[in-house]
Design a protein around this motif. Structure first.
Motif, short mmCIF file in Angstrom:
data_model
loop_
_atom_site.label_atom_id
_atom_site.label_comp_id
_atom_site.label_asym_id
_atom_site.label_seq_id
_atom_site.Cartn_x
_atom_site.Cartn_y
_atom_site.Cartn_z
N GLU B 147 0.83 -1.21 0.00
CA GLU B 147 0.00 0.00 0.00
C GLU B 147 0.87 1.26 0.00
N ARG B 148 2.02 1.18 0.65
CA ARG B 148 2.84 2.39 0.84
C ARG B 148 3.42 2.95 -0.46
N GLY B 150 2.00 3.26 -3.25
CA GLY B 150 0.98 4.16 -3.78
C GLY B 150 0.83 5.42 -2.93
N LEU B 151 0.89 5.23 -1.61
CA LEU B 151 0.76 6.39 -0.72
C LEU B 151 1.93 7.36 -0.92
N ASN B 153 3.67 7.72 -3.72
CA ASN B 153 3.49 8.42 -5.00
C ASN B 153 2.46 9.53 -4.89
N ASP B 154 1.37 9.27 -4.17
CA ASP B 154 0.35 10.30 -3.98
C ASP B 154 0.92 11.49 -3.19
N PHE B 155 1.63 11.15 -2.13
CA PHE B 155 2.25 12.18 -1.29
C PHE B 155 3.20 13.05 -2.10
N GLU B 156 4.03 12.42 -2.89
CA GLU B 156 5.01 13.18 -3.66
C GLU B 156 4.34 14.00 -4.77
N SER B 157 3.27 13.48 -5.36
CA SER B 157 2.52 14.26 -6.35
C SER B 157 1.98 15.53 -5.72
N GLU B 158 1.52 15.38 -4.50
CA GLU B 158 0.98 16.52 -3.76
C GLU B 158 2.09 17.56 -3.51
N THR B 220 8.35 3.71 -7.47
CA THR B 220 8.18 5.12 -7.06
C THR B 220 9.01 6.10 -7.89
N THR B 222 8.60 8.15 -10.66
CA THR B 222 7.53 8.68 -11.51
C THR B 222 8.08 9.85 -12.32
#
Lengths: 274, 274
Positions: B147-148, B150-151, B153-158, B220, B222
């Motif tokens: 799960e991490r 994805g979390l 990648n989302d965090f870094e996109s933010e 990770t 991206t």
């Protein structure tokens, strides 16, 4: 050099020549060489301080920088403190207090920025603004300001008792040198962002600031937390002088390297087999 | 140089020679000269970043350093990041999480250390420990680790959306070079404090760590937050490579100097009269 900069009984700021270089015989080139020569020792001592903290040491060093605008606080941070590992430094610049900070006592925001054990903290401006600009601008009442000298001394005694060595430095420039430096900021577009119209407003209050500094230096230069006044018309001298003050502070801690808390020979064997 | 270090599709960590110097023809001396030559530009670009933030800019740069022990993360901070003004740097080393940190999600403590606009942040270890040592040591379940990615990648996109440029670097050393460096720490008493018996415990798990890195890099890296793998058996090369990565990141921001928000000629007149 450090002794000749220290603020003791009978000190008079007006008698310090901002263009002088007390305790140093050479000129700009020799000063730059001396600064370069001290950088490695400063870095080494900071590493010892950090290592000490990993083994339970509680010591830290806090450099407090106060000065009129353009006196070179930023240059000190970059050229003196810049010689040590950034991971061992906590540098913080205090701006005008936020609304939240104003709701607390004046030391509240300062306590949050104190260096942890093992670190060199650097304050670019500090709690002294609360007896400097506050005095000159009347942001606080005379009785509030009067009370603060004592509160500051108590606060700093507490820091010293907890293991922090204080290096309090006033960079002392002349009014003429400030004019030169502000003019340069206006003449060079890449320096425009460093200029603020408020700088001239403060400059017009020069004598009142000198008086506020004189009183603050007198009232808060204690044996444990003495002020040093560093003539700063020559940037090279100011940097060298602050480096020497930091070196003296760190040497005074008499830091060795921590002893291994593991069996060195056994570890060599484990490592060799790995 | 930077392109040859980037982790893209089909990347294989096992194929990267830790002793190689991709994109650089010279040796140690030329590398040291190139590093010195880049220091002023790095410092200048950081000052522009800082100036930009004073005029409302929201941009920052975050260097994330991950590596096996002794790969030289500390040397990068000191010799590369050390060239810029310490007041524009927020360097933080992540240790084993405290009990309080363990009670929160794994990104909680990371969010607290993000660089403000205008700053270069440096993470010595990071949220990636939660998919590296956690995977190797089984501190978390496989589904948690899955799960991490994805979390993260989302965090870094933010972060990227909020103005942070990410420079994610794995310093890649060989098992043999690590042995050499750990041995040196044991042989020199002034280095004993840097050695921890746990270092050998982790070393014994070398293949598992390489596998964990391979998976983390794949999952990770991206387009907005790519990893670079920097061969680090040669310290001089690793430092030069990370400097180039930071220079590329900062150049990409295309930072000018902020225009004056005051009347320059009027200020010149006020200053002249002061």
């Amino acid at each position: 050099m450090s002794d000749s900069l220290r603020v003791g009984p009978g000190f008079s700021l007006a008698d310090v020549d901002p263009a002088s270089t007390p305790g140093f015989d050479g000129g700009k080139k020799a000063g730059a060489r001396a600064l370069a020569a001290g950088a490695d020792e400063l870095s080494d001592l900071q590493e010892r301080l950090f290592a000490d903290s990993l083994f339970g040491g509680r010591r830290s060093v806090l450099l407090v920088l106060q000065a009129m605008d353009t006196a070179g606080k930023g240059g000190i941070v970059r050229h003196v403190v810049g010689a040590v590992n950034p991971q061992g430094v906590r540098a913080f610049g205090f701006k005008s207090p936020t609304d939240e900070e104003k709701r607390h006592d004046f030391l509240w925001r300062v306590r949050k920025q104190l260096p942890p054990p093992g670190y060199i903290g650097v304050f670019d401006r500090s709690h002294y603004e609360d007896v400097l600009i506050h005095r000159v601008r009347g942001f606080s009442t005379p009785s509030q300001i009067e009370e603060r000298y004592g509160l500051i001394n108590d606060f700093e005694s507490e820091l010293v008792a907890n293991g922090t060595t204080l290096v309090k430095v006033m960079l002392h420039i002349s009014r003429e040198e400030q004019k030169k430096r502000l003019t340069e900021r206006l003449e060079r577009p890449e320096k425009h962002w460093k200029y603020n119209p408020g700088d001239v407003d403060e400059r017009l209050l020069w004598p009142a600031y000198q008086e506020a500094y004189q009183i603050a230096l007198e009232r808060t230069s204690t044996p444990d937390a003495a002020w040093s006044v560093v003539p700063a018309d020559h940037k090279w001298f100011a940097r060298l002088a602050v480096q020497r003050l930091l070196l003296d502070a760190l040497r005074g801690l008499d830091l060795g390297w921590p002893a291994a808390d593991y069996d060195v020979e056994a570890e060599k064997a484990r490592l060799a087999a790995s």
